[in-house]
Scaffold this motif. Structure first.
Motif, short mmCIF file in Angstrom:
data_model
loop_
_atom_site.label_atom_id
_atom_site.label_comp_id
_atom_site.label_asym_id
_atom_site.label_seq_id
_atom_site.Cartn_x
_atom_site.Cartn_y
_atom_site.Cartn_z
N ILE A 224 14.17 -20.55 -23.83
CA ILE A 224 14.37 -20.73 -25.34
C ILE A 224 12.69 -20.74 -25.83
N THR A 225 11.67 -20.84 -25.57
CA THR A 225 10.56 -20.44 -25.84
C THR A 225 10.43 -19.12 -25.85
N GLY A 226 9.93 -18.57 -24.38
CA GLY A 226 9.94 -16.97 -24.13
C GLY A 226 10.74 -16.11 -24.70
N SER B 210 11.62 -13.03 -15.01
CA SER B 210 12.16 -14.76 -14.93
C SER B 210 13.15 -14.70 -13.69
N ASP B 211 12.67 -15.39 -12.92
CA ASP B 211 12.74 -15.73 -10.83
C ASP B 211 14.78 -16.17 -11.52
N GLU B 212 14.68 -17.38 -12.86
CA GLU B 212 16.78 -18.10 -12.55
C GLU B 212 17.39 -16.99 -12.93
N SER B 213 17.24 -16.13 -14.13
CA SER B 213 18.43 -15.45 -14.41
C SER B 213 18.05 -14.14 -14.60
N SER C 48 21.74 -21.31 -21.92
CA SER C 48 21.19 -22.20 -22.20
C SER C 48 21.76 -23.72 -21.79
N ARG C 49 19.70 -24.11 -21.26
CA ARG C 49 19.73 -25.21 -20.52
C ARG C 49 20.80 -26.42 -20.90
N PRO C 50 21.02 -26.48 -22.72
CA PRO C 50 21.65 -28.15 -22.59
C PRO C 50 24.27 -28.23 -21.84
N THR D 243 10.11 -13.68 -9.04
CA THR D 243 9.03 -14.61 -9.50
C THR D 243 7.53 -14.40 -9.75
N ALA D 244 6.52 -14.36 -11.24
CA ALA D 244 5.58 -13.96 -11.71
C ALA D 244 4.65 -15.41 -10.35
N THR D 245 3.17 -14.39 -9.02
CA THR D 245 2.92 -15.13 -8.41
C THR D 245 1.40 -15.30 -9.10
N THR E 58 6.48 -21.09 -18.83
CA THR E 58 7.77 -20.96 -17.20
C THR E 58 8.35 -22.60 -16.96
N GLY E 59 7.46 -24.05 -18.46
CA GLY E 59 8.77 -23.89 -18.44
C GLY E 59 8.57 -25.61 -17.51
N SER E 60 9.77 -26.33 -17.03
CA SER E 60 9.16 -27.02 -16.53
C SER E 60 9.78 -27.41 -14.89
N LEU F 191 19.17 -31.70 -11.33
CA LEU F 191 19.09 -30.69 -12.13
C LEU F 191 18.01 -29.87 -13.42
N TYR F 192 18.30 -28.74 -13.47
CA TYR F 192 17.24 -28.66 -13.96
C TYR F 192 18.11 -27.22 -14.54
N GLY F 193 18.30 -26.00 -13.87
CA GLY F 193 18.52 -24.81 -13.84
C GLY F 193 19.99 -23.98 -13.28
N GLY G 37 6.43 -23.94 -24.51
CA GLY G 37 6.78 -24.92 -24.27
C GLY G 37 6.99 -25.72 -23.42
N ASP G 38 7.38 -25.94 -22.32
CA ASP G 38 7.46 -27.43 -22.17
C ASP G 38 6.69 -27.67 -21.23
N CYS G 39 5.68 -26.71 -20.35
CA CYS G 39 4.83 -25.91 -19.20
C CYS G 39 3.38 -26.52 -20.64
N GLN H 61 9.07 -31.97 -24.83
CA GLN H 61 9.88 -30.91 -23.67
C GLN H 61 10.88 -31.17 -24.42
N LEU H 62 11.49 -30.27 -25.52
CA LEU H 62 12.31 -29.78 -25.78
C LEU H 62 13.16 -28.81 -26.49
N TRP H 63 13.79 -28.31 -26.45
CA TRP H 63 14.57 -27.30 -27.07
C TRP H 63 13.64 -26.56 -28.44
N TYR H 64 13.87 -27.41 -29.39
CA TYR H 64 13.44 -27.15 -30.70
C TYR H 64 12.02 -27.06 -30.76
C1 LIG Z 1 20.12 -30.07 -17.81
C2 LIG Z 1 19.28 -30.44 -19.13
C3 LIG Z 1 20.02 -30.61 -20.28
C4 LIG Z 1 18.85 -30.60 -21.32
N1 LIG Z 1 19.57 -30.91 -22.52
C5 LIG Z 1 18.47 -30.58 -23.89
C6 LIG Z 1 19.24 -30.85 -25.08
O1 LIG Z 1 20.11 -31.09 -25.40
N2 LIG Z 1 18.49 -31.09 -26.21
C7 LIG Z 1 16.86 -30.78 -25.81
O2 LIG Z 1 16.60 -30.99 -27.26
N3 LIG Z 1 16.49 -30.39 -23.94
C8 LIG Z 1 17.15 -30.32 -23.59
N4 LIG Z 1 16.65 -30.64 -22.82
C9 LIG Z 1 15.78 -29.24 -21.91
C10 LIG Z 1 15.39 -28.18 -22.61
O3 LIG Z 1 16.11 -27.28 -21.68
C11 LIG Z 1 13.76 -27.76 -22.44
O4 LIG Z 1 12.70 -28.47 -23.29
C12 LIG Z 1 13.65 -26.23 -22.96
O5 LIG Z 1 14.89 -25.62 -22.18
C13 LIG Z 1 12.14 -25.58 -22.02
O6 LIG Z 1 12.47 -24.28 -23.13
P1 LIG Z 1 11.23 -23.18 -21.90
O7 LIG Z 1 11.35 -22.18 -22.13
O8 LIG Z 1 10.04 -23.90 -22.13
O9 LIG Z 1 11.27 -23.41 -20.16
P2 LIG Z 1 12.58 -23.17 -19.46
O10 LIG Z 1 13.68 -23.10 -19.48
O11 LIG Z 1 12.35 -24.29 -18.50
O12 LIG Z 1 12.28 -22.26 -18.78
C14 LIG Z 1 11.26 -21.48 -18.70
C15 LIG Z 1 12.27 -20.27 -16.72
O13 LIG Z 1 10.98 -19.53 -16.43
C16 LIG Z 1 10.82 -19.38 -14.99
N5 LIG Z 1 10.63 -19.42 -14.79
C17 LIG Z 1 9.24 -20.11 -14.01
N6 LIG Z 1 8.19 -19.60 -13.33
C18 LIG Z 1 8.64 -19.06 -13.19
C19 LIG Z 1 7.57 -17.55 -12.34
N7 LIG Z 1 6.91 -17.95 -12.11
N8 LIG Z 1 8.30 -16.17 -12.31
C20 LIG Z 1 9.25 -16.22 -13.47
N9 LIG Z 1 9.71 -17.07 -13.65
C21 LIG Z 1 9.60 -18.68 -14.13
C22 LIG Z 1 12.14 -20.81 -14.82
O14 LIG Z 1 12.95 -20.44 -14.15
C23 LIG Z 1 13.14 -20.89 -16.39
O15 LIG Z 1 13.73 -19.58 -16.60
C24 LIG Z 1 17.70 -30.06 -21.25
C25 LIG Z 1 16.27 -29.89 -20.04
C26 LIG Z 1 18.05 -29.75 -19.46
C27 LIG Z 1 17.38 -29.48 -17.72
#
Ligand SMILES: Cc1cc2nc3c(=O)[nH]c(=O)nc-3n(C[C@H](O)[C@H](O)[C@H](O)COP(=O)(O)OP(=O)(O)OC[C@H]3O[C@@H](n4cnc5c(N)ncnc54)[C@H](O)[C@@H]3O)c2cc1C
Length: 444
Positions: free
Chosen positions: A10-12, A32-35, A40-42, A76-78, A104-106, A124-126, A273-275, A290-293
């Motif tokens: 969501i951040t990116g 992204s290395d995930e997809s 939507s992670r939630p 994957t960005a290394t 890069t999230g959590s 359970l994360y991704g 974002g989360d990171c 570490q939240l969606w919003y």
């Molecule tokens: C199961 C689950 C349910 C959740 N439910 C809620 C909810 O209901 N409400 C809420 O507020 N929050 C919820 N969260 C938390 C919320 O999803 C996160 O706060 C949010 O996704 C963080 O967004 P982000 O973009 O910072 O990181 P992420 O969503 O983690 O995205 C980061 C992406 O970067 C990729 N990445 C990492 N390192 C690299 C690299 N070196 N090279 C390439 N790609 C890379 C990762 O694979 C990932 O796809 C939940 C989390 C989980 C795990």
């Protein structure tokens, strides 16, 4: 300007879309290395439970990305070579950037328990975790979930939906003890028990035991109990994903350290974002969010900085929502597990044990509200956001509570009980109940 974004969460994605709006000609690449596509992670849990199809995890259709000139790279960005403005990828040639966002999230946080590498043990994360869970819970009769937070309950609900018997091990004396006051925790506990989740409080995992094929067969707790199971979910929290940052000389503590414009210690490299970890936080704010919003808000803030229109990051009023099986939870403002000194906490519960409303307010002459929790009741974000920002007195909030309610009948049914209890508990701040035009309303 070429903006490269590592992470399409969501951040990116928010950053990419905001930059596209502010700077229509920018070249934007999402890695992204995930997809390749944003998910939507939630919503992950709902595909496991069969409520949505896997393709419904994508908030945007595949056409959306070329339509908005957003380049998607799955890799994957290394390593970041900040001095040469290059980011190295697992797939080959490096990408040159003018501005780089690390989003890069959590990652799931584990505590190195013996046996956690066994087959049938995971967090359970991704997406990859979800796919593994699909495979490895097939045919399972008993599962153990370790950790009593939001992801722990999600796992319990997912497993329960497939008829798998679930035991939860929770370190605290009550559910989510670090966050929820005891009344809320008791209500959630009743909800879990109503769904036959076996709760073991004040219980920690000591070891995960395997069979001769290398698959989990049981867990042992620190008090010596052995619980048979064929699958273990580790839901003991998440921690910022720092692999790329640490390989690239970005300054980190718990997260990647950023200023109010989400800039790191390297030129033209941002993190959000989360990171990310704020170097400075305001009153009641946390350094790692570490939240969606908050991911969305940080994605917007960083886009403005990247486009040369910096606006200092301001999170605003804290809020969160979740669902514990059928029980909806909302929290706004500050409602810690223990009432802070200098504040009062008013907590109303319906005798049916399925509805709860808590309002915290300052114990001074103004008695401004500081936060609220609800369980089983839905409140309007905009109304609470305004009350908390403006420091509205609790008496006025109670008088106007109907305005915050999604369910107009709720207060007609329960307002007398809520106000009656408030007046009994806080006779120094009476709220008078008035009847007007056939509808109940409150007047201070
Ligand atoms: C199961 C689950 C349910 C959740 N439910 C809620 C909810 O209901 N409400 C809420 O507020 N929050 C919820 N969260 C938390 C919320 O999803 C996160 O706060 C949010 O996704 C963080 O967004 P982000 O973009 O910072 O990181 P992420 O969503 O983690 O995205 C980061 C992406 O970067 C990729 N990445 C990492 N390192 C690299 C690299 N070196 N090279 C390439 N790609 C890379 C990762 O694979 C990932 O796809 C939940 C989390 C989980 C795990």
């Amino acid at each position: 300007m070429h903006l490269v974004i590592i992470g399409n969460g969501i951040t990116g994605v928010t950053c990419a879309l905001t930059v596209r709006r502010l700077h229509p000609d920018a070249r934007i690449t999402l890695v992204s290395d995930e997809s390749p596509y944003h998910i939507s992670r939630p919503a992950l849990m709902y595909t496991y439970m069969g409520h949505i199809r896997p393709q419904d995890l994508k908030p945007y259709g595949d056409w959306f990305w070329p339509e908005n000139s957003l380049e998607l790279v799955q890799a994957t960005a290394t390593h970041i070579e900040a001095e040469h403005h290059l980011v190295h990828l697992s797939t080959g040639a490096p990408l040159a950037y003018d501005k780089l966002l690390v989003a890069t999230g959590s990652v799931s946080r584990f505590e190195r328990w013996p046996g956690q590498e066994l087959q049938g043990v995971q967090g359970l994360y991704g997406l990859q975790d979800l796919e593994r869970m699909h495979r490895e819970t097939h045919g399972v009769g008993q599962a153990v979930v370790v950790g009593g937070g939001l992801i722990g309950v999600e796992l319990a609900e997912m497993l329960h939906s497939r008829g798998i018997a679930v035991t939860m091990l929770v370190r605290d004396t009550h559910y989510w003890g670090s966050v929820l006051p005891p009344e809320e925790a008791a209500l959630v506990n009743r909800q879990l028990q109503a769904h036959h989740i076996h709760m073991h409080y004040s219980t920690e995992l000591a070891e995960i035991l395997g069979d001769s094929a290398g698959r989990v067969r049981a867990v042992r707790t620190t008090d010596g109990r052995e619980i048979a199971c064929q699958w273990v979910g580790l839901a003991t929290g998440v921690t910022p994903n720092l692999s790329l940052a640490q390989a690239s000389g970005l300054e980190t503590a718990r997260g990647i350290l950023v200023n109010e414009h989400l800039q790191t210690n390297q030129p033209d490299v941002y993190a959000a974002g989360d990171c990310a970890q704020h170097r400075q936080t305001g009153l009641g704010q946390v350094p790692v969010e570490q939240l969606w919003y908050t991911g969305r808000q940080q994605g917007e803030t960083v886009a403005y900085a990247i486009c040369g229109q910096p606006q200092a990051y301001q999170r605003g009023v804290w809020f969160n929502s979740a669902k514990f099986f059928q029980l909806e939870y909302q929290t706004y403002g500050q409602v810690p597990a223990r009432t802070p000194s200098g504040t009062h906490s008013f907590c109303w519960q319906h005798p049916n044990g399925q509805l709860l409303l808590r309002i915290n307010f300052w114990a001074d002459d103004n008695h401004a509200v500081t936060g609220m929790n609800t369980l089983g009741i839905r409140q309007r974000h905009d109304v609470w956001d305004q009350w908390l920002r403006q420091g509205t007195p609790v008496t006025q909030v109670l008088a106007e509570l109907g305005a915050a309610n999604f369910d107009p009948e709720f207060f007609q049914q329960h307002e007398a009980a809520i106000v009656g209890q408030f007046n009994e508990q806080f006779p120094q701040h009476p709220v008078a109940l008035k009847r007007r035009k056939g509808l109940f309303s409150f007047g201070a």
